[in-house]
Scaffold this motif. Structure first.
Motif: not given
Ligand SMILES: NC(=O)c1ccc[n+]([C@@H]2O[C@H](COP(=O)([O-])OP(=O)(O)OC[C@H]3O[C@@H](n4cnc5c(N)ncnc54)[C@H](O)[C@@H]3O)[C@@H](O)[C@H]2O)c1
Length: 255
Positions: A94-101, A127-132, A145-147
């Protein structure tokens, strides 16, 4: 991506990338597709997602699977993960990448905009992490991997809530590495510097800012999204099997 490392351990692995339609996320999607992984990506930008899928297919890469999902909506997030699991049975990476700067001043932050910016930059990573995790536990392995960003170290100004979220991601990474390490699930973090994505070039990378970036970096060139993707590939692969709880800076040596 010829000329770069190939990781046999990534072939066929189910990899989920959030915010994968554009920018660094798109480079990560492409990087995993080139490793012959089964890539699934989530985003709100459907046209950009279709363009990316078309481009990869034209390049002869295994087509990624796209789900339109607003990650700030808990129900949509959970539903999307359920669809992924019913289709593939597993999430290996899982790559937690989404964001808004999006820029915001201290004065203009409201309780509502604070919650929204935390939702788009931090909350979904948990929550993505917990779901997978249940699927990773069943398989006895996983790499998350968390961005994050160097923005909280510099520290950047003009984006205080974003910077706060990016700092929190390092703490989230470290606690989850210890929560999940017993299940052989690794959790690491990537902290990019100024990366020359199409959005950064369009919105913020003026000649003046570019000069500032090159002055601060040891390397006197812009860092490209593909270079961040290559670090993510390593952290996802079995080549990094002993690495967890870490945060990796990729910024051309910013001081
Ligand atoms: N580009 C940089 O210089 C830089 C620097 C430091 C850290 N980072 C981090 O790297 C990651 C990628 O950065 P980037 O520059 O490619 O970002 P970007 O803004 O270009 O792309 C982010 C992607 O996330 C998607 N997204 C945004 N909100 C969403 C939502 N609610 N639901 C689903 N998808 C959503 C966007 O549509 C977009 O495709 C981010 O976590 C960012 O904080 C980037």
């Amino acid at each position: 991506m010829s000329g770069w490392a190939t990781y046999p351990s990534l072939e066929g692995r189910v990899v989920v990338v959030t915010g994968g339609a554009t920018g660094i996320g798109a480079a990560i999607v492409e990087g995993f597709a080139a490793q012959r992984a089964q890539v699934v990506f989530l985003d709100v930008q459907e046209d950009a997602a279709a363009d990316l899928s078309g481009r990869l297919q034209k390049d002869g890469l295994k087509p990624p699977v796209f789900f339109s999902c607003d990650l700030t909506l808990a129900d949509q997030l959970q539903e999307t993960v359920s669809k992924i699991l019913s289709r593939f049975g597993m999430v290996d990476v899982l790559v937690n990448n989404a964001a808004n700067d999006a820029r915001h001043s201290v004065d203009e932050v409201t309780p509502e905009s604070w919650d929204q910016m935390m939702a788009v930059n931090l909350k979904h990573q948990f929550f993505m992490t917990r779901a997978v995790v249940p699927a990773m536990r069943r398989a006895g392995r996983g790499s998350i991997i968390n961005m994050s960003s160097i923005s909280w170290v510099i520290p950047s100004t003009g984006v205080p809530v974003y910077v706060t979220a990016k700092a929190a991601i390092v703490g989230l990474t470290r606690t989850l590495a210890h929560e999940l390490g017993g299940d052989n699930i690794r959790v690491n973090c990537v902290m990019p510097g100024a990366i020359a994505t199409e959005r950064q070039r369009r919105l913020w990378l003026t000649e003046e800012y570019k000069a500032e970036v090159l002055k601060r970096q040891a390397l006197k060139r812009l860092i490209e999204p593909e270079e961040v993707a290559r670090l993510v590939l390593f952290l996802a692969s079995d080549d990094s099997a002993a690495i967890t709880n870490q945060s990796y800076v990729i910024d051309g040596g910013w001081v």
